[in-house]
Scaffold this motif. Structure first.
Motif, PDB file in Angstrom:
ATOM      1  N   LEU A 135       0.836  -1.188   0.000  1.00 23.33           N
ATOM      2  CA  LEU A 135       0.000   0.000   0.000  1.00 23.33           C
ATOM      3  C   LEU A 135       0.878   1.247   0.000  1.00 23.33           C
ATOM      4  CD1 LEU A 135      -2.699  -0.990   2.646  1.00 23.33           C
ATOM      5  CD2 LEU A 135      -2.575  -1.574   0.210  1.00 23.33           C
ATOM      6  N   SER A 136       0.384   2.278  -0.662  1.00 25.92           N
ATOM      7  CA  SER A 136       1.080   3.561  -0.686  1.00 25.92           C
ATOM      8  C   SER A 136       0.148   4.659  -0.197  1.00 25.92           C
ATOM      9  CB  SER A 136       1.552   3.896  -2.094  1.00 25.92           C
ATOM     10  OG  SER A 136       2.473   2.949  -2.574  1.00 25.92           O
ATOM     11  N   CYS A 137       0.733   5.645   0.423  1.00 21.80           N
ATOM     12  CA  CYS A 137      -0.015   6.819   0.890  1.00 21.80           C
ATOM     13  C   CYS A 137       0.782   8.037   0.439  1.00 21.80           C
ATOM     14  CB  CYS A 137      -0.152   6.770   2.400  1.00 21.80           C
ATOM     15  SG  CYS A 137      -0.889   8.253   3.135  1.00 21.80           S
ATOM     16  N   ALA A 138       0.281   8.705  -0.570  1.00 21.77           N
ATOM     17  CA  ALA A 138       0.961   9.867  -1.121  1.00 21.77           C
ATOM     18  C   ALA A 138       0.334  11.142  -0.582  1.00 21.77           C
ATOM     19  CB  ALA A 138       0.874   9.842  -2.642  1.00 21.77           C
ATOM     20  N   ALA A 139       1.178  12.051  -0.177  1.00 20.65           N
ATOM     21  CA  ALA A 139       0.702  13.288   0.429  1.00 20.65           C
ATOM     22  C   ALA A 139       0.969  14.484  -0.464  1.00 20.65           C
ATOM     23  CB  ALA A 139       1.373  13.498   1.774  1.00 20.65           C
ATOM     24  N   SER A 140       0.099  15.459  -0.337  1.00 20.27           N
ATOM     25  CA  SER A 140       0.306  16.742  -0.996  1.00 20.27           C
ATOM     26  C   SER A 140      -0.155  17.836  -0.046  1.00 20.27           C
ATOM     27  CB  SER A 140      -0.467  16.813  -2.314  1.00 20.27           C
ATOM     28  OG  SER A 140      -1.860  16.665  -2.080  1.00 20.27           O
ATOM     29  N   GLY A 141       0.265  19.041  -0.331  1.00 16.34           N
ATOM     30  CA  GLY A 141      -0.138  20.164   0.500  1.00 16.34           C
ATOM     31  C   GLY A 141       0.934  20.592   1.475  1.00 16.34           C
ATOM     32  N   ARG A 142       1.498  19.619   2.177  1.00 25.24           N
ATOM     33  CA  ARG A 142       2.585  19.887   3.110  1.00 25.24           C
ATOM     34  C   ARG A 142       3.529  18.704   3.117  1.00 25.24           C
ATOM     35  NH1 ARG A 142      -0.280  22.270   8.642  1.00 25.24           N
ATOM     36  NH2 ARG A 142      -1.065  24.203   7.737  1.00 25.24           N
ATOM     37  N   THR A 143       4.744  18.936   3.550  1.00 32.01           N
ATOM     38  CA  THR A 143       5.678  17.832   3.681  1.00 32.01           C
ATOM     39  C   THR A 143       5.263  16.927   4.838  1.00 32.01           C
ATOM     40  OG1 THR A 143       7.961  17.222   4.125  1.00 32.01           O
ATOM     41  CG2 THR A 143       7.166  19.256   5.127  1.00 32.01           C
ATOM     42  N   LEU A 144       5.423  15.631   4.638  1.00 31.97           N
ATOM     43  CA  LEU A 144       5.098  14.670   5.684  1.00 31.97           C
ATOM     44  C   LEU A 144       6.199  14.512   6.716  1.00 31.97           C
ATOM     45  CD1 LEU A 144       3.352  11.629   3.943  1.00 31.97           C
ATOM     46  CD2 LEU A 144       2.317  13.420   5.366  1.00 31.97           C
ATOM     47  N   SER A 145       7.311  15.176   6.508  1.00 32.25           N
ATOM     48  CA  SER A 145       8.468  14.932   7.356  1.00 32.25           C
ATOM     49  C   SER A 145       8.232  15.331   8.811  1.00 32.25           C
ATOM     50  CB  SER A 145       9.699  15.669   6.811  1.00 32.25           C
ATOM     51  OG  SER A 145       9.449  17.062   6.764  1.00 32.25           O
ATOM     52  N   ASN A 146       7.219  16.140   9.076  1.00 32.89           N
ATOM     53  CA  ASN A 146       6.907  16.530  10.448  1.00 32.89           C
ATOM     54  C   ASN A 146       5.747  15.741  11.053  1.00 32.89           C
ATOM     55  OD1 ASN A 146       8.845  18.615  10.660  1.00 32.89           O
ATOM     56  ND2 ASN A 146       7.517  19.973   9.474  1.00 32.89           N
ATOM     57  N   TYR A 147       5.292  14.726  10.333  1.00 39.69           N
ATOM     58  CA  TYR A 147       4.100  14.007  10.762  1.00 39.69           C
ATOM     59  C   TYR A 147       4.402  12.559  11.107  1.00 39.69           C
ATOM     60  CZ  TYR A 147       1.208  17.908   9.323  1.00 39.69           C
ATOM     61  OH  TYR A 147       0.625  19.134   9.220  1.00 39.69           O
ATOM     62  N   HIS A 148       3.836  12.138  12.209  1.00 42.77           N
ATOM     63  CA  HIS A 148       3.786  10.731  12.586  1.00 42.77           C
ATOM     64  C   HIS A 148       2.681  10.095  11.729  1.00 42.77           C
ATOM     65  CE1 HIS A 148       4.252   7.576  15.802  1.00 42.77           C
ATOM     66  NE2 HIS A 148       3.085   7.225  15.333  1.00 42.77           N
ATOM     67  N   MET A 149       2.984   8.956  11.107  1.00 42.72           N
ATOM     68  CA  MET A 149       2.050   8.343  10.178  1.00 42.72           C
ATOM     69  C   MET A 149       1.579   6.989  10.690  1.00 42.72           C
ATOM     70  SD  MET A 149       1.847  10.594   7.854  1.00 42.72           S
ATOM     71  CE  MET A 149       0.890   9.653   6.654  1.00 42.72           C
ATOM     72  N   GLY A 150       0.304   6.721  10.456  1.00 41.55           N
ATOM     73  CA  GLY A 150      -0.245   5.434  10.849  1.00 41.55           C
ATOM     74  C   GLY A 150      -1.043   4.816   9.720  1.00 41.55           C
ATOM     75  N   TRP A 151      -1.085   3.495   9.713  1.00 42.93           N
ATOM     76  CA  TRP A 151      -1.990   2.738   8.856  1.00 42.93           C
ATOM     77  C   TRP A 151      -3.025   2.079   9.771  1.00 42.93           C
ATOM     78  CZ3 TRP A 151      -2.566   2.756   3.706  1.00 42.93           C
ATOM     79  CH2 TRP A 151      -1.501   3.192   2.922  1.00 42.93           C
ATOM     80  N   PHE A 152      -4.272   2.360   9.491  1.00 48.70           N
ATOM     81  CA  PHE A 152      -5.390   1.759  10.217  1.00 48.70           C
ATOM     82  C   PHE A 152      -6.144   0.838   9.262  1.00 48.70           C
ATOM     83  CE2 PHE A 152      -5.793   4.259  14.181  1.00 48.70           C
ATOM     84  CZ  PHE A 152      -4.869   5.261  13.934  1.00 48.70           C
ATOM     85  N   ARG A 153      -6.941  -0.050   9.836  1.00 46.83           N
ATOM     86  CA  ARG A 153      -7.829  -0.859   9.006  1.00 46.83           C
ATOM     87  C   ARG A 153      -9.167  -1.017   9.703  1.00 46.83           C
ATOM     88  NH1 ARG A 153      -4.829  -6.796   9.193  1.00 46.83           N
ATOM     89  NH2 ARG A 153      -5.378  -7.358  11.349  1.00 46.83           N
ATOM     90  N   GLN A 154     -10.180  -1.185   8.876  1.00 50.71           N
ATOM     91  CA  GLN A 154     -11.529  -1.343   9.399  1.00 50.71           C
ATOM     92  C   GLN A 154     -12.261  -2.397   8.580  1.00 50.71           C
ATOM     93  OE1 GLN A 154     -13.879   2.265   9.561  1.00 50.71           O
ATOM     94  NE2 GLN A 154     -15.134   1.435  11.214  1.00 50.71           N
ATOM     95  N   ALA A 155     -12.632  -3.468   9.257  1.00 54.49           N
ATOM     96  CA  ALA A 155     -13.429  -4.521   8.635  1.00 54.49           C
ATOM     97  C   ALA A 155     -14.902  -4.228   8.888  1.00 54.49           C
ATOM     98  CB  ALA A 155     -13.036  -5.869   9.216  1.00 54.49           C
ATOM     99  N   PRO A 156     -15.800  -4.792   8.074  1.00 62.72           N
ATOM    100  CA  PRO A 156     -17.236  -4.537   8.254  1.00 62.72           C
ATOM    101  C   PRO A 156     -17.693  -4.889   9.661  1.00 62.72           C
ATOM    102  CG  PRO A 156     -16.849  -5.599   6.158  1.00 62.72           C
ATOM    103  CD  PRO A 156     -15.533  -5.614   6.890  1.00 62.72           C
ATOM    104  N   GLY A 157     -18.392  -3.940  10.289  1.00 67.80           N
ATOM    105  CA  GLY A 157     -18.927  -4.159  11.618  1.00 67.80           C
ATOM    106  C   GLY A 157     -17.925  -4.057  12.743  1.00 67.80           C
ATOM    107  N   LYS A 158     -16.697  -3.664  12.409  1.00 67.76           N
ATOM    108  CA  LYS A 158     -15.656  -3.562  13.443  1.00 67.76           C
ATOM    109  C   LYS A 158     -15.122  -2.140  13.532  1.00 67.76           C
ATOM    110  CE  LYS A 158     -14.191  -8.380  13.318  1.00 67.76           C
ATOM    111  NZ  LYS A 158     -13.025  -9.309  13.261  1.00 67.76           N
TER     112      LYS A 158
END
Length: 123
Positions: A20-43
């Motif tokens: 998976l990729s997460c591309a950012a625009s608008g601001r640099t990501l270098s100052n941000y802590h990044m997370g990957w979340f997931r959500q299954a149906p009903g959870k």
């Protein structure tokens, strides 16, 4: 403002891999802590992996340890989630999220979100 675009999801057989990729625009990501979340149906939406703004700290949920790897390329303003040995229980919509300078396991603490990408693990 930070705009995040998730991509790379799809249908894969058990034991397969996706990146998976997460591309950012608008601001640099270098100052941000990044997370990957997931959500299954009903959870609830749960944190799967996270990486500090410097890249020196990584967190993984117990369910994905040893199979998933989070990484970031600040020069490309992109965060990745390499998913190996996928299991049917990994099926969910995956979201990347950004939080300024500090991390959290709570989804409500993250300021910016991608639109999500569907991952389906099935034979």
């Amino acid at each position: 403002q930070v705009q995040l675009v998730d991509s790379g999801g799809g249908l894969v057989q058990p034991g397969g891999s996706l990146r998976l990729s997460c591309a950012a625009s608008g601001r640099t990501l270098s100052n941000y802590h990044m997370g990957w979340f997931r959500q299954a149906p009903g959870k609830e939406r749960d944190l799967v992996a996270a990486i500090s703004w410097s890249g020196t700290y990584r967190f993984y949920a117990d369910s994905v340890k040893g199979r998933f790897t989070i990484s970031r390329d600040n020069a490309k303003n992109t965060v990745y989630l390499q998913m190996n040995s996928l299991k049917p229980e990994d099926t969910a919509v995956y979201y990347c999220a950004a939080r300024y300078r500090s991390g959290s396991s709570e989804s409500s603490a993250y300021e910016y979100w991608g639109q999500g990408t569907q991952v389906t693990v099935s034979s």
